[in-house]
Design an enzyme around this catalytic site. Structure first.
Site, PDB file in Angstrom:
ATOM      1  N   HIS A  87      -4.265 -16.293   8.753  1.00 47.90           N
ATOM      2  CA  HIS A  87      -4.586 -16.638  10.135  1.00 47.90           C
ATOM      3  C   HIS A  87      -4.881 -18.136  10.299  1.00 47.90           C
ATOM      4  CE1 HIS A  87      -4.586 -12.366  10.518  1.00 47.90           C
ATOM      5  NE2 HIS A  87      -5.126 -12.331  11.717  1.00 47.90           N
ATOM      6  N   TYR A  95     -13.877  -4.846   3.013  1.00 48.63           N
ATOM      7  CA  TYR A  95     -12.782  -3.962   2.595  1.00 48.63           C
ATOM      8  C   TYR A  95     -13.005  -2.527   3.104  1.00 48.63           C
ATOM      9  CZ  TYR A  95     -11.393  -7.764  -0.527  1.00 48.63           C
ATOM     10  OH  TYR A  95     -10.981  -8.978  -1.012  1.00 48.63           O
ATOM     11  N   HIS A 136     -12.486  -8.530   6.210  1.00 44.71           N
ATOM     12  CA  HIS A 136     -12.176  -9.530   5.190  1.00 44.71           C
ATOM     13  C   HIS A 136     -13.182  -9.492   4.044  1.00 44.71           C
ATOM     14  CE1 HIS A 136     -10.104 -13.178   3.895  1.00 44.71           C
ATOM     15  NE2 HIS A 136     -11.285 -13.692   3.608  1.00 44.71           N
ATOM     16  N   HIS A 188      -4.764 -16.974   3.169  1.00 42.37           N
ATOM     17  CA  HIS A 188      -5.292 -17.806   4.244  1.00 42.37           C
ATOM     18  C   HIS A 188      -4.279 -17.783   5.374  1.00 42.37           C
ATOM     19  CE1 HIS A 188      -8.621 -21.015   4.653  1.00 42.37           C
ATOM     20  NE2 HIS A 188      -9.157 -19.847   4.378  1.00 42.37           N
TER      21      HIS A 188
END
Length: 740
Positions: free
Chosen positions: A97, A52, A49, A95
């Protein structure tokens, strides 16, 4: 045992999401075993996250520069020049999860985070958009997720005081275990007063601003970089809790101290909280940073250094302040009722040092925390090309009128009014075009300029052919902006995919990025910001590849913007672009034939540009009275949407003999628009198109209160409206999710 004495075991390393080779890389970098706090810091900075690590090698291929670009990817948000000394600041982030685990707070804090990314740059937010993907309507969790996510978006945005002006909603069984919540924010700033994250100067105070730190959100970034399983509900404590009223105070306080000239650098405490914000500010400025966690405002007792460094509590900022402005800045924050604490300073060491209760909890090379993160060129395989489906081989499942009514009552094509009416889309008084059209239009200050805003992607196309699907997502975004009369300027993206360690998923990602890049180059539509969200899968089942595209366009005079609604009777309806009756991956095939098959429609980017430029010119010179781009559902669905929006019917001409009627009316060929012009101007427009090598044909006339398709019964607009508006409210009221 203190945190510094905890034994770092392979099990503990694995719990932090680091693989054995990555941990070895960490050991080689620092030359010793890390403390628990240091392990947590590396875990946060090296997860997918934040780093990258699976995607950046491909992201570097995207075009990020252009005549309007002030700041491309790499900052909190992208910045483009919109003239008259003003800049537009915008970005999209996921957003996903958190929203699946706790839909209200997951979606709400997604909105809060993206708003902070924008006002951190010195911009006042003027609009929000979103792109939402949910599981099949019949799945037992879908209705709960839809209700929670929509309430969370509305609850945060409405309370903060920014209009939510557009977006998209889709349903598919591939999102059953992993919904997608992509949030986009747009702001306006003076172009010579943009604020960046790079610290400068030695001995400068580092200031903590905003709300207090708690234990919510710890390992939130790591959770966003992991697959789900059947125990995902157990991760509920990692979801942050938002306070939109505190964020509004933070906005005003930040903009005020920026205006007063107090700020050297500023960074939102987003994913990985204090860890990422402090290290990124120092690393970007080639400086060291020392933090004293004893001075961090906490709302819970006995918080450890580990917890403070990894907390993702909301509504917090980190700032490097001009020393002589410290008292003035503190007074401003105290006035707004917010915490203000000097918790560290910059130095020349290029080390990241964290102290707590007299102990050094972390001492790390600051640049390497980000720069030395793993970078993977993961193996990938490209999916085999699917066969092109011949329209003659697709049997019509119903008459055209019956098929149209059916399609308008399907989850993806029905009205999303139930969603957007829960958002305040007019607060601020600058919303010119509300949700429900091709793109929203928001006035810039007092005008006459306006910004056109949209989000787009067609995941089923991306699944069938990632390259063409990536191209199409950008092209449709470009069309939607064009359809309201705007000149497309730049995009932000949110690339949602499954597990990149699976070569077929990585192949989807690589193909889509190639397609996005190709379209951006040909359409002069650079990428200025974005987000990558990977590992979107549950029990090994991935989502559809969903590279959401958020676009911004500029209209010099917002009063000239076009809408899709038919305006009056007796006008000529024109079809711009070539129609071949492409049924592969169409909504007709999926919803009426129960077949998700075939190659998606190819995207001719030169044709997209030529057709779009032609349509935009007709909007701006006042010739076109209504414009709508053609996408899901094809010609008949677009026609019905225009008729319903304007409460004016239409009588359509015969379909060409060489294309099956159902393919002509429901095919999804690209680069097409529907447009109305006064009857007296129709011939001149067609002649003008011929001279520009743009294909335009007359296909009908507006009038009456029915939609009359050739050889079919007349459909009352009231009946279309009932089908179109009825499905989603009925579904959310608890009715069985049947498509009728």
């Amino acid at each position: 045992m203190t945190a510094n004495n905890i034994k770092i075991t392979p099990e503990l390393v694995a719990e932090h999401g680091l693989k054995a080779d990555e941990y070895k890389r960490l050991l080689d970098l620092i030359g010793r075993e890390p403390t628990l706090t240091e392990l947590g810091i590396f875990s946060a900075m090296w997860n997918e996250h934040c780093s990258y690590k699976s995607s950046k090698v491909h992201l570097r291929t995207l075009p990020t520069k252009g005549p309007h670009v002030i700041q491309g990817p790499g900052e909190n948000a992208g910045v483009i020049d919109i003239g008259d000394g003003l800049a537009c600041v915008f970005k999209m982030e996921s957003h996903n999860h958190p929203s699946y685990i706790e839909p209200y707070q997951g979606a709400a804090t997604g909105v809060g985070g993206i708003l902070r990314d924008v006002f951190t740059m010195g911009a006042r937010p003027i609009a929000c958009l979103n792109a939402l993907s949910f599981g099949a309507p019949g799945h037992p969790k879908t209705r709960h997720l839809v209700g929670g996510v929509v309430a969370g978006i509305g609850g945060y945005g409405n309370s903060f005081g920014v209009p939510t002006v557009g977006g998209s909603v889709r349903f598919h069984a591939r999102y059953d275990g992993n919904c997608l919540v992509n949030a986009m924010a747009v702001g306006i700033a003076e172009k010579d007063k943009i604020f960046y994250a790079a610290a400068s100067g030695v001995g400068m105070p580092i200031v903590y601003l905003g709300s207090k730190t708690g234990r919510d959100g710890i390992h939130g970034a790591s959770m966003a970089s992991a697959e789900f399983d059947d125990d995902s509900d157990e991760k509920r404590p990692t979801v942050q809790v938002g306070d939109p009223f505190a964020e509004k105070l933070l906005l005003e306080a930040c903009l005020e101290i920026m205006h007063k000239g107090c700020v050297i650098a500023i960074q939102d405490m987003g994913a990985a909280g204090l860890t990422s914000s402090a290290t990124e500010m120092g690393a970007k400025g080639d400086l060291g940073v020392t933090l004293d966690l004893d001075k961090v405002p906490c709302r819970e007792e006995n918080m450890t250094a580990y917890e403070m460094m990894l907390s993702e509590s909301q509504e917090r900022m980190l700032m490097v302040l001009k020393p002589e402005k410290e008292k003035e800045a503190e007074a401003i924050f105290r006035k707004w009722g917010l915490d203000f604490a000097v918790i560290g300073e910059t130095n020349a060491s290029k080390r990241f040092v964290v102290r707590h209760k007299g102990e050094v909890m972390a001492d790390l090379p600051i640049k390497e925390l980000g720069d030395s993160a793993p970078e993977y060129k993961r193996p990938f395989v490209s999916a085999a090309k699917l066969l092109v489906i011949d329209a003659d081989d697709v049997k019509a499942q119903a008459g055209i009128a019956d098929a149209l009514e059916w399609l308008l009552a399907t989850p993806d094509l029905c009205s999303k009014r139930w969603v957007w009416e829960q958002y305040d889309h007019i607060i601020g008084g600058n919303t010119v075009q509300r949700p429900g059209g091709d793109a929203a239009v928001v006035r810039v200050e007092e005008g006459p300029k306006g910004l056109a805003l949209t989000t787009d992607v067609t995941p089923r196309y991306c699944e069938a052919d990632p390259f063409e699907g990536g191209k199409q997502a950008v092209a449709e975004c470009w069309r939607n902006l064009t359809a309201v009369g705007a000149t497309p300027l730049a995009i932000t993206d949110n690339l949602n995919f499954g597990n990149p360690e699976r070569p077929e998923i990585m192949g989807q990602f690589v193909g889509a990025v190639r397609g996005i890049g190709e379209a951006c180059k040909v359409l002069d539509f650079p990428v200025v910001s974005g987000n990558v969200s990977l590992y979107n899968e549950t029990n090994g089942k991935a989502i559809l590849p969903t590279p959401s595209i958020g676009g911004v366009g500029l209209i010099d005079d917002f009063t000239k913007s076009a809408t899709l609604a038919f305006k009056r009777e007796g006008e000529t309806i024109l079809l711009v672009g070539e129609t071949t009756g492409w049924l592969g991956q169409s909504m007709y095939m999926r919803e009426l034939c129960s077949r998700e098959e075939g190659a998606p429609p190819p995207v001719d980017l030169i044709e997209e540009r030529e057709n779009g430029d032609f349509v935009r010119a007709l909007i701006l010179d006042g010739t076109a009275t209504a414009v709508h781009d053609l996408s899901d559902g094809g010609l008949a669905v677009a026609m019905a949407e225009m008729a319903m929006a304007g409460s004016v019917g239409a009588k359509l001409d015969d379909a060409p003999d060489d294309i099956p009627a159902h393919a002509f009316w429901f095919g999804e060929d690209q680069a097409r628009y529907l447009m109305t012009v006064p009857a007296a101007k129709a011939k001149a427009v067609i002649d003008r198109a011929r001279n520009a090598s743009v294909l335009v044909s007359r296909i009908g006339t507006t009038g009456g209160d029915t939609l009359v398709l050739p050889g079919e019964r007349a459909i009352p607009l009231a009946a279309l409206h009932d089908k179109f508006e009825g499905w989603l409210p009925g579904y959310m009221a608890g009715e069985p999710p049947a498509v009728v």
